[in-house]
Design an enzyme around this catalytic site. Structure first.
Site, PDB file in Angstrom:
ATOM      1  N   LYS A 183     -28.610 -62.467  -6.497  1.00  0.00           N
ATOM      2  CA  LYS A 183     -28.078 -61.171  -6.964  1.00  0.00           C
ATOM      3  C   LYS A 183     -26.801 -61.461  -7.741  1.00  0.00           C
ATOM      4  CE  LYS A 183     -26.978 -56.439  -5.594  1.00  0.00           C
ATOM      5  NZ  LYS A 183     -25.935 -56.215  -6.576  1.00  0.00           N
ATOM      6  N   ARG A 240     -34.982 -45.610  -5.827  1.00  0.00           N
ATOM      7  CA  ARG A 240     -34.408 -46.608  -4.929  1.00  0.00           C
ATOM      8  C   ARG A 240     -35.378 -46.737  -3.770  1.00  0.00           C
ATOM      9  NH1 ARG A 240     -29.435 -48.679  -4.463  1.00  0.00           N
ATOM     10  NH2 ARG A 240     -28.323 -47.104  -5.649  1.00  0.00           N
ATOM     11  N   PHE A 245     -34.960 -60.642 -14.892  1.00  0.00           N
ATOM     12  CA  PHE A 245     -35.750 -60.469 -13.669  1.00  0.00           C
ATOM     13  C   PHE A 245     -36.936 -59.515 -13.790  1.00  0.00           C
ATOM     14  CE2 PHE A 245     -31.696 -58.074 -13.077  1.00  0.00           C
ATOM     15  CZ  PHE A 245     -32.182 -56.786 -13.088  1.00  0.00           C
ATOM     16  N   ARG A 253     -27.002 -49.681 -16.933  1.00  0.00           N
ATOM     17  CA  ARG A 253     -27.610 -49.062 -15.753  1.00  0.00           C
ATOM     18  C   ARG A 253     -27.603 -47.538 -15.868  1.00  0.00           C
ATOM     19  NH1 ARG A 253     -26.524 -46.938 -11.101  1.00  0.00           N
ATOM     20  NH2 ARG A 253     -27.214 -47.803  -9.113  1.00  0.00           N
ATOM     21  N   LYS A 299     -31.650 -55.292  -1.274  1.00  0.00           N
ATOM     22  CA  LYS A 299     -30.496 -56.162  -1.518  1.00  0.00           C
ATOM     23  C   LYS A 299     -29.908 -56.632  -0.200  1.00  0.00           C
ATOM     24  CE  LYS A 299     -27.687 -52.181  -2.712  1.00  0.00           C
ATOM     25  NZ  LYS A 299     -26.784 -51.549  -3.628  1.00  0.00           N
ATOM     26  N   ARG A 308     -26.017 -54.763 -15.444  1.00  0.00           N
ATOM     27  CA  ARG A 308     -27.454 -54.673 -15.641  1.00  0.00           C
ATOM     28  C   ARG A 308     -27.760 -54.367 -17.101  1.00  0.00           C
ATOM     29  NH1 ARG A 308     -31.558 -52.044 -11.507  1.00  0.00           N
ATOM     30  NH2 ARG A 308     -33.487 -52.345 -12.644  1.00  0.00           N
TER      31      ARG A 308
HETATM   32  P1  ATP Z   1     -24.611 -52.698  -6.397  1.00  0.00           P
HETATM   33  O1  ATP Z   1     -23.556 -51.658  -6.264  1.00  0.00           O
HETATM   34  O2  ATP Z   1     -24.869 -53.467  -5.133  1.00  0.00           O
HETATM   35  O3  ATP Z   1     -24.472 -53.574  -7.613  1.00  0.00           O
HETATM   36  P2  ATP Z   1     -26.399 -50.823  -7.560  1.00  0.00           P
HETATM   37  O4  ATP Z   1     -26.377 -49.496  -6.867  1.00  0.00           O
HETATM   38  O5  ATP Z   1     -25.687 -50.914  -8.861  1.00  0.00           O
HETATM   39  O6  ATP Z   1     -25.960 -51.952  -6.555  1.00  0.00           O
HETATM   40  P3  ATP Z   1     -28.930 -51.612  -6.693  1.00  0.00           P
HETATM   41  O7  ATP Z   1     -30.276 -51.287  -7.153  1.00  0.00           O
HETATM   42  O8  ATP Z   1     -28.565 -51.071  -5.385  1.00  0.00           O
HETATM   43  O9  ATP Z   1     -27.896 -51.194  -7.807  1.00  0.00           O
HETATM   44  O10 ATP Z   1     -28.784 -53.181  -6.648  1.00  0.00           O
HETATM   45  C1  ATP Z   1     -29.415 -53.914  -7.620  1.00  0.00           C
HETATM   46  C2  ATP Z   1     -28.460 -54.215  -8.752  1.00  0.00           C
HETATM   47  O11 ATP Z   1     -28.123 -55.592  -8.676  1.00  0.00           O
HETATM   48  C3  ATP Z   1     -29.141 -54.011 -10.060  1.00  0.00           C
HETATM   49  O12 ATP Z   1     -28.861 -52.749 -10.606  1.00  0.00           O
HETATM   50  C4  ATP Z   1     -28.634 -55.159 -10.933  1.00  0.00           C
HETATM   51  O13 ATP Z   1     -27.547 -54.716 -11.725  1.00  0.00           O
HETATM   52  C5  ATP Z   1     -28.084 -56.177  -9.960  1.00  0.00           C
HETATM   53  N1  ATP Z   1     -28.855 -57.423  -9.908  1.00  0.00           N
HETATM   54  C6  ATP Z   1     -28.346 -58.674  -9.930  1.00  0.00           C
HETATM   55  N2  ATP Z   1     -29.279 -59.577  -9.808  1.00  0.00           N
HETATM   56  C7  ATP Z   1     -30.462 -58.934  -9.696  1.00  0.00           C
HETATM   57  C8  ATP Z   1     -31.811 -59.350  -9.543  1.00  0.00           C
HETATM   58  N3  ATP Z   1     -32.136 -60.628  -9.450  1.00  0.00           N
HETATM   59  N4  ATP Z   1     -32.757 -58.382  -9.451  1.00  0.00           N
HETATM   60  C9  ATP Z   1     -32.445 -57.080  -9.520  1.00  0.00           C
HETATM   61  N5  ATP Z   1     -31.187 -56.632  -9.670  1.00  0.00           N
HETATM   62  C10 ATP Z   1     -30.198 -57.549  -9.754  1.00  0.00           C
END
Ligand code: ATP
Length: 602
Positions: free
Chosen positions: A261, A428, A351, A281, A434, A266
């Site tokens: 991660k 989600r 990814f 994102r 995660k 993103r």
């Molecule tokens: P966080 O606040 O933990 O970054 P988030 O709410 O922005 O999470 P989540 O879907 O909960 O988003 O966590 C996945 C996020 O992690 C993705 O939006 C992406 O930006 C990031 N990420 C990093 N590496 C990866 C991966 N290998 N696969 C998917 N997402 C990844």
């Protein structure tokens, strides 16, 4: 189509707290809409002129400009408008009040017009929209005066209610408490289709105006044919969170995919021929910040048309080591992007793959999507697939987790490889989980909360805010429920900047979508999201988050919350939900009260 119909509906919506009633009120409006204007009606209700991903429309008329436009439209001195504003605190109400008194005075004249059968000119949705779009398009020297005159002419043709909502729209404060979810409910009711179908279409093609137009023009069948289109961002798939490796494997199923991660930004990368778009994102077009990524895409992606996803990660220009997410902010701030590219280099770790040359991959399993990704990407150090392994058991997962942490990652994203591991746009779910470093410590994970109010500072903090009132999002009711007051973790600079930062969101009353039993000194529109960490979650009689879920009349709050950072990449509805807070609380509770093994004395 007359704009009066829209204004009347907005007036009803404003006074309707129930989401169900709001949806049926909207449905009635949508049924009456002209198919060629329904998109404009939807954008107006959303408080915008087009979806954000097309570039945020900037009307560029500040408070003083609105004041002037009202004064021109009603032909009264500006200081009278200002005086009324001071007592009402809302230019929408000001113009409405002034218009009503003017309408009363001219009632005799109107009777004359009617008796003479002189048609009154009615404002149409198209006129309102095109004038607002014109205002947004004007830029540069001298444009301010023209914008004000255009607004004034619109206001002079509007009736009291219409004028109220036009002014609020220009201020960016419609205050209807109507979110996208309610609009989708309204569309489903109006056009006799299921909410799921509307939502799936919206997740693939996030433009409710265009979706409404398809529904009104061609019927629900049109939504079934919606496919990803290069240049139009899809709403991203998101991950659930879990802290126990066995639970993760049970949910994801084995074998599953574990990926690093990365702590970056993103990126949804779209390519069509030689054109590349990068969406964030939040579906903002961030292509201009990453010319180096655009070059890498053109160099390394072999498909002519494709949509792929990955994380853009900052790296140290000297050592090539990964740098934290915050480093990418320099790219947004720096004026000279080519200088920023040299000073703050990035790499891309991919990814997912959602579309290739006419083939929609969103409903294909992850293994197939990854096959495509491997096929179309010529990997290099700066542009390659995310580090990953296929795991079968807890031991393998734990070892890879430690490797990720040692490599400076946040943790892992564990992904189902099952036959139904589709790309759930906008959802989600448990297909992605995660697994982060924070869960290993005694602290709870960080949460993302929305700032809904503030308390005046005392002593050293006089003149700024002493604490911010923070809330979690409840998607079922579309409301923000308070969970804690955050007063620590801010640097002196953060604190000094707070009043200015929140000035534009200040309200003289509690926003209709905020559910709080606490009286804040100052209320804000729920717009800004911050990341917060605390010692633990605890039951609280004063917060409304999860009220009554664990015990009657009692909510859940965060103990010793600390500010971690702002989350400009998250919109308020993407904040941590009340359900997630409840799940974190229950998990923590289980750890404390239910030993996994029987005590010795058992
Ligand atoms: P966080 O606040 O933990 O970054 P988030 O709410 O922005 O999470 P989540 O879907 O909960 O988003 O966590 C996945 C996020 O992690 C993705 O939006 C992406 O930006 C990031 N990420 C990093 N590496 C990866 C991966 N290998 N696969 C998917 N997402 C990844």
């Amino acid at each position: 189509m007359e704009f009066a119909l829209v204004a009347q509906t907005l007036d009803i919506l404003e006074k309707t707290p129930s989401k169900i009633q709001q949806a049926s009120t909207l449905a009635m409006l949508f049924k009456k809409c002209d198919p060629s204007s329904i998109d404009k009606v939807i954008y107006f209700i959303q408080g915008t002129l087009w979806p954000d991903w097309k570039g945020m429309p900037e009307l560029g008329i500040a408070e003083k400009g609105i004041q002037k436009a009202i004064s021109i439209a009603l032909n009264i001195p500006e200081n009278e408008v200002e005086k009324l504003y001071k007592s009402l605190g809302d230019y929408g109400l000001v113009v409405e009040r002034l218009k009503i008194s003017r309408e009363r005075k001219s009632a005799g004249l109107t009777a004359f017009i009617k008796s003479e059968k002189i048609a009154e000119k009615k404002l149409t949705v198209d006129e309102v929209y095109s004038t607002l779009a014109k205002i947004a398009s004007l830029q540069g020297e001298g444009s301010r005066d023209i914008k004000i005159r255009l607004l004034a002419s619109l206001l002079s043709s509007a009736n009291a209610k219409e004028a109220k909502f036009i002014v609020r729209f220009v201020e960016g404060r419609l205050r209807l408490g109507v979110g996208d979810a309610t609009i989708m409910d309204g569309l489903a009711i109006a056009f006799g289709t299921s909410r799921d179908i509307v939502e799936r279409a919206y997740n693939i093609y996030p433009d409710l105006g265009a979706i409404a137009k398809m529904l009104a023009g061609q019927g629900p069948q049109a939504l079934r044919n919606i496919k990803p289109i290069p240049g139009i961002p899809l709403r991203p798939m998101l991950a659930e969170r879990a802290s126990d490796p066995s639970e993760i494997l049970a949910k994801a199923g084995t074998p599953c995919l574990a990926e690093f991660k990365y702590d970056g930004e993103r990126a949804q990368i779209h390519k069509k021929g030689k054109t590349v778009w990068i969406f964030s994102r939040r579906l903002e077009d961030i292509t201009s910040q990453y010319p180096d990524v655009v070059d890498a895409v053109l160099k390394h992606v072999k498909a002519d048309e494709t949509i792929i996803e990955g994380e853009i990660v900052a790296v140290d220009p000297e050592t090539g080591d990964y740098r934290p997410f915050q480093e990418l902010m320099h790219r947004k701030r720096k004026k000279d992007i080519h200088e920023a590219v040299k000073e703050y280099p990035v790499i891309v770790r991919l990814f997912d793959c959602l579309y290739v040359d006419g083939v929609d991959l969103t409903l294909k399993p992850l293994s197939e999507r990854r096959e495509w990704l491997k096929k179309i990407v010529e990997e290099s150090e700066e542009f390659r697939l995310a580090e990953h392994i296929v795991v079968k058991d807890v031991k393998e997962l734990e070892e890879f987790f430690l490797k990720a942490i040692e490599s400076g990652m946040e943790g892992l994203v564990v992904k189902s490889l099952g036959p139904d591991s589709v790309y759930q746009a906008g959802v989600r779910g448990w297909l992605w989980i995660k697994y982060k470093r924070d869960y290993k410590s005694e602290m709870i994970d960080t949460v993302d909360l929305v700032v809904v109010g503030a308390f005046h500072g005392k002593g050293k903090r006089a003149g700024s805010y002493g604490a911010l009132l923070a809330a979690a999002y409840d998607p079922d009711t579309g409301t923000f429920k308070t969970v804690c007051k955050v007063g620590s973790g801010f640097t002196d600079e953060d604190l000094a900047a707070l009043p200015k930062m929140f000035e534009q969101y200040k309200l003289s009353y509690k926003h209709p979508s905020v559910d709080s039993d606490i009286e804040a000194d100052v209320w804000f529109e729920p717009r800004i999201v911050m990341e917060v960490i605390g010692a633990e979650l605890t039951l609280s009689p004063i917060h409304t988050c999860c009220k009554g879920w664990v015990k009657p009349g009692v909510g859940i709050s965060i103990r010793f919350p600390r500010f971690v950072r702002w989350r400009p990449d998250k919109s308020p509805t993407e904040a941590t939900t009340t359900k997630e807070i409840y799940e974190i609380y229950m998990k923590q509770l289980k750890k404390v009260t239910i030993p996994s093994e029987k005590p010795e004395s058992y």
